[in-house]
Design a protein around this motif. Structure first.
Motif, PDB file in Angstrom:
ATOM      1  N   MET A 122      10.126  -4.540  -7.226  1.00 34.93           N
ATOM      2  CA  MET A 122       8.689  -4.748  -7.068  1.00 34.93           C
ATOM      3  C   MET A 122       8.339  -5.362  -5.717  1.00 34.93           C
ATOM      4  SD  MET A 122       7.650  -6.044 -10.916  1.00 34.93           S
ATOM      5  CE  MET A 122       5.913  -6.246 -10.486  1.00 34.93           C
ATOM      6  N   LEU A 123       9.318  -5.932  -5.035  1.00 28.18           N
ATOM      7  CA  LEU A 123       9.080  -6.488  -3.699  1.00 28.18           C
ATOM      8  C   LEU A 123       9.018  -5.406  -2.625  1.00 28.18           C
ATOM      9  CD1 LEU A 123      11.484  -9.555  -3.679  1.00 28.18           C
ATOM     10  CD2 LEU A 123       8.992  -9.642  -3.723  1.00 28.18           C
ATOM     11  N   VAL A 124       9.540  -4.249  -2.941  1.00 26.24           N
ATOM     12  CA  VAL A 124       9.759  -3.222  -1.923  1.00 26.24           C
ATOM     13  C   VAL A 124       8.476  -2.449  -1.643  1.00 26.24           C
ATOM     14  CG1 VAL A 124      11.072  -1.169  -1.324  1.00 26.24           C
ATOM     15  CG2 VAL A 124      12.138  -3.011  -2.624  1.00 26.24           C
ATOM     16  N   ASP A 125       8.204  -2.287  -0.389  1.00 29.90           N
ATOM     17  CA  ASP A 125       7.109  -1.427   0.054  1.00 29.90           C
ATOM     18  C   ASP A 125       7.714  -0.296   0.878  1.00 29.90           C
ATOM     19  OD1 ASP A 125       4.823  -0.208   0.881  1.00 29.90           O
ATOM     20  OD2 ASP A 125       4.062  -1.897   2.053  1.00 29.90           O
ATOM     21  N   LEU A 126       7.948   0.832   0.203  1.00 29.57           N
ATOM     22  CA  LEU A 126       8.594   1.952   0.893  1.00 29.57           C
ATOM     23  C   LEU A 126       7.727   2.531   2.002  1.00 29.57           C
ATOM     24  CD1 LEU A 126      10.278   3.892  -2.066  1.00 29.57           C
ATOM     25  CD2 LEU A 126      11.337   2.348  -0.413  1.00 29.57           C
ATOM     26  N   HIS A 127       6.424   2.195   1.988  1.00 30.21           N
ATOM     27  CA  HIS A 127       5.560   2.687   3.066  1.00 30.21           C
ATOM     28  C   HIS A 127       5.999   2.125   4.415  1.00 30.21           C
ATOM     29  CE1 HIS A 127       2.939   3.149  -0.552  1.00 30.21           C
ATOM     30  NE2 HIS A 127       2.637   4.277   0.056  1.00 30.21           N
ATOM     31  N   VAL A 128       6.644   0.945   4.386  1.00 30.33           N
ATOM     32  CA  VAL A 128       7.122   0.350   5.633  1.00 30.33           C
ATOM     33  C   VAL A 128       8.125   1.265   6.319  1.00 30.33           C
ATOM     34  CG1 VAL A 128       8.398  -1.619   6.599  1.00 30.33           C
ATOM     35  CG2 VAL A 128       6.709  -1.990   4.793  1.00 30.33           C
ATOM     36  N   LEU A 129       8.906   1.993   5.501  1.00 30.21           N
ATOM     37  CA  LEU A 129       9.912   2.886   6.080  1.00 30.21           C
ATOM     38  C   LEU A 129       9.282   4.043   6.851  1.00 30.21           C
ATOM     39  CD1 LEU A 129      12.456   3.087   3.117  1.00 30.21           C
ATOM     40  CD2 LEU A 129      12.605   1.682   5.177  1.00 30.21           C
ATOM     41  N   PHE A 130       8.012   4.301   6.582  1.00 26.63           N
ATOM     42  CA  PHE A 130       7.334   5.414   7.254  1.00 26.63           C
ATOM     43  C   PHE A 130       6.347   4.920   8.308  1.00 26.63           C
ATOM     44  CE2 PHE A 130       8.458   6.717   2.937  1.00 26.63           C
ATOM     45  CZ  PHE A 130       9.237   7.827   3.203  1.00 26.63           C
ATOM     46  N   ASN A 131       6.482   3.640   8.655  1.00 27.30           N
ATOM     47  CA  ASN A 131       5.592   3.084   9.668  1.00 27.30           C
ATOM     48  C   ASN A 131       6.062   3.376  11.088  1.00 27.30           C
ATOM     49  OD1 ASN A 131       3.894   2.060   7.761  1.00 27.30           O
ATOM     50  ND2 ASN A 131       4.661  -0.042   7.864  1.00 27.30           N
ATOM     51  N   GLY A 132       7.220   3.967  11.186  1.00 24.32           N
ATOM     52  CA  GLY A 132       7.718   4.285  12.518  1.00 24.32           C
ATOM     53  C   GLY A 132       9.225   4.398  12.544  1.00 24.32           C
ATOM     54  N   TYR A 133       9.728   4.728  13.702  1.00 21.58           N
ATOM     55  CA  TYR A 133      11.156   4.954  13.883  1.00 21.58           C
ATOM     56  C   TYR A 133      11.963   3.692  13.637  1.00 21.58           C
ATOM     57  CZ  TYR A 133      15.518   5.577  16.461  1.00 21.58           C
ATOM     58  OH  TYR A 133      16.834   5.600  16.816  1.00 21.58           O
ATOM     59  N   HIS A 134      11.422   2.536  14.024  1.00 25.52           N
ATOM     60  CA  HIS A 134      12.187   1.293  13.944  1.00 25.52           C
ATOM     61  C   HIS A 134      12.545   0.945  12.499  1.00 25.52           C
ATOM     62  CE1 HIS A 134      13.714  -2.560  15.274  1.00 25.52           C
ATOM     63  NE2 HIS A 134      13.006  -3.171  14.336  1.00 25.52           N
ATOM     64  N   PRO A 169       3.129  -2.885  -7.182  1.00 25.37           N
ATOM     65  CA  PRO A 169       1.836  -2.641  -6.524  1.00 25.37           C
ATOM     66  C   PRO A 169       1.915  -1.633  -5.386  1.00 25.37           C
ATOM     67  CG  PRO A 169       2.172  -4.994  -6.884  1.00 25.37           C
ATOM     68  CD  PRO A 169       3.471  -4.308  -7.230  1.00 25.37           C
ATOM     69  N   HIS A 170       3.106  -1.484  -4.791  1.00 25.39           N
ATOM     70  CA  HIS A 170       3.282  -0.517  -3.706  1.00 25.39           C
ATOM     71  C   HIS A 170       3.603   0.875  -4.236  1.00 25.39           C
ATOM     72  CE1 HIS A 170       3.262  -4.045  -1.200  1.00 25.39           C
ATOM     73  NE2 HIS A 170       4.331  -4.523  -1.798  1.00 25.39           N
ATOM     74  N   GLY A 171       3.833   0.984  -5.558  1.00 27.69           N
ATOM     75  CA  GLY A 171       4.137   2.272  -6.178  1.00 27.69           C
ATOM     76  C   GLY A 171       2.963   2.754  -7.013  1.00 27.69           C
ATOM     77  N   LEU A 172       3.177   2.808  -8.337  1.00 24.58           N
ATOM     78  CA  LEU A 172       2.123   3.254  -9.242  1.00 24.58           C
ATOM     79  C   LEU A 172       1.166   2.139  -9.636  1.00 24.58           C
ATOM     80  CD1 LEU A 172       4.323   5.505 -11.588  1.00 24.58           C
ATOM     81  CD2 LEU A 172       2.914   6.213  -9.635  1.00 24.58           C
TER      82      LEU A 172
END
Length: 419
Positions: free
Chosen positions: A295-307, A58-61
């Motif tokens: 499918m658990l991974v939300d790569l958008h979290v990696l771009f939510n900030g420096y932390h 759901p976080h991808g395509l």
């Protein structure tokens, strides 16, 4: 009528896919194509399945969604991975080299944990339980690169045997830590908790390592020619052990791992039963689990900030550094060659099954947050790649060949083979 039929057909192809037949077909297609596409660039299949899961999530395509069916297969796959980890351990080889294996197991458990805890607690600022559970994750390793060892024919090398044997100690220790952490969340580390945990582990161990092997041996003798029945019995033992572990107050993955150790001598390598176990796991259950992990991974979290980026980077660096230092100390103590150190590091540096199991359990219990979950996925991707390339390079140095694909590349390096 035609328009209605067309709309009905079209609805089955809307995203995300909800039709169970189409969902299963797509998962099988991923399982089929991922290894074929990534084999050419020498990327481990485990990485391909996780990446595919990220893509269709759901976080991808948004092709597939997590539901009861995917959760069921994911649970089966997770237990199956831990079962195979216990089943494939060479207990005879471990017994012969137990002192070296135990020392390496102690090093590959303690060094990454001792490095990881202060980093998680002081640098990343996580609470005590989160730091303990995350640092124990650094100690685990999955033998993702072992097929490379088999291809080069160096499985009898002492460095390989010591590394594989050390898996027993480090995985068992980490799973016990997991049980303690989860128990502390449920009711606190009181005297009653420790008494209950000790008693339950003793009863569980008696059932697993005395009752189940005898029952299995009796069953295999009484039903000698029913190979399919043997396999169903094995599956039953896996899930019975997982359930017994739950009754004992520990995680089901501990029970699945114990079932593998308990049945280890009754399912010899190369036997038809072992081939059945490996085939079903490698073909369906394990790939399905790895896809569900992605499918658990939300790569958008990696771009939510420096932390978020810092957590992913720090986890990966600590995981690789801890395993490399452990391999270096082992090399110095046993006077292994640089190539053997490379084998030890390559085999022990990849994180996959047990790592993901621990993090998922912690995530569902809300001990682990999204940053650590996603950072762990990055860690798995990076360590599996590093482990594969490191093992391949070390194997080439030891054998002087490229695994049988071409003519010899260089002179064989003199190494300690344990003979």
């Amino acid at each position: 009528m035609n328009n209605h039929m067309f709309d009905e057909i079209l609805s089955k192809f809307q995203l995300p896919v909800t039709n169970p037949v189409l969902m299963f077909m797509l998962v099988l297609l991923i399982i089929l194509l991922s290894p074929l596409l990534l084999k050419k660039i020498r990327v481990p299949a485990v990485v391909g399945f996780i990446m595919a899961g990220i893509a269709v999530s759901p976080h991808g395509l948004n092709v597939l969604q997590k539901n009861a069916a995917t959760d069921l297969f994911s649970t089966i796959g997770l237990l199956y991975i831990m079962f195979i980890a216990g089943l494939e351990l060479d207990l005879n080889d471990f017994k012969q080299k137990k002192h070296k294996s135990l020392l390496f197991g102690f090093l590959t458990f303690s060094v990454p944990t001792l490095i990881g805890f202060p980093v998680c607690y002081y640098v990343l600022g996580y609470p005590l339980l989160t730091s303990i559970l995350t640092s124990s994750m650094f100690a685990t390793h999955t033998l993702v690169a072992y097929p490379i060892i088999s291809r080069y024919g160096i499985s009898k090398n002492e460095a390989v045997a010591v590394t594989v044997g050390g898996t027993i100690l480090t995985d068992t220790a980490v799973l016990i830590i997991l049980a303690v952490v989860m128990g502390s969340v449920a009711g606190g580390l009181t005297a009653v908790f420790w008494l209950r945990l000790t008693a339950s582990l003793m009863v569980f161990s008696l059932i697993e390592f005395i009752a189940i092997p005898r029952l299995a041996n009796w069953f295999f003798i009484k039903v000698a020619n029913e190979r399919t029945t043997h396999f169903i019995f094995i599956l039953f033992m896996v899930f019975l052990s997982a359930f017994l572990a739950q009754l004992a107050g520990i995680e089901p993955i501990v029970g699945a791992f114990a079932a593998g150790l308990a049945l280890n001598r009754l399912v010899p390598p190369g036997s038809k039963l072992m081939n059945q176990v490996q085939f079903v796991g490698n073909a369906i259950f394990i790939p399905f689990f790895l896809i569900s992990v992605g499918m658990l991974v939300d790569l958008h979290v990696l771009f939510n900030g420096y932390h978020a980026l810092m957590v992913a980077g720090v986890l990966t660096v600590v995981a690789l550094a801890g395993k490399w230092i452990s391999a270096l100390i082992t090399q110095l103590v046993f006077r292994y060659s640089n190539a053997q150190r490379g084998l030890i590091f390559g085999l022990s540096s990849s994180h996959a099954a047990a790592t993901m199991a621990i993090i998922l359990v912690g995530f569902k219990a809300r001990i682990i947050d999204d940053n650590i979950l996603n950072g762990t996925i990055i860690l798995i991707l990076m360590t599996c790649l590093v482990a594969s390339f490191a093992t391949e390079k070390a194997a080439v140095r030891i054998t002087g060949t490229d695994g049988g694909r071409n003519k010899p590349l260089l002179q064989k390096e003199e190494v300690n083979t344990g003979s």
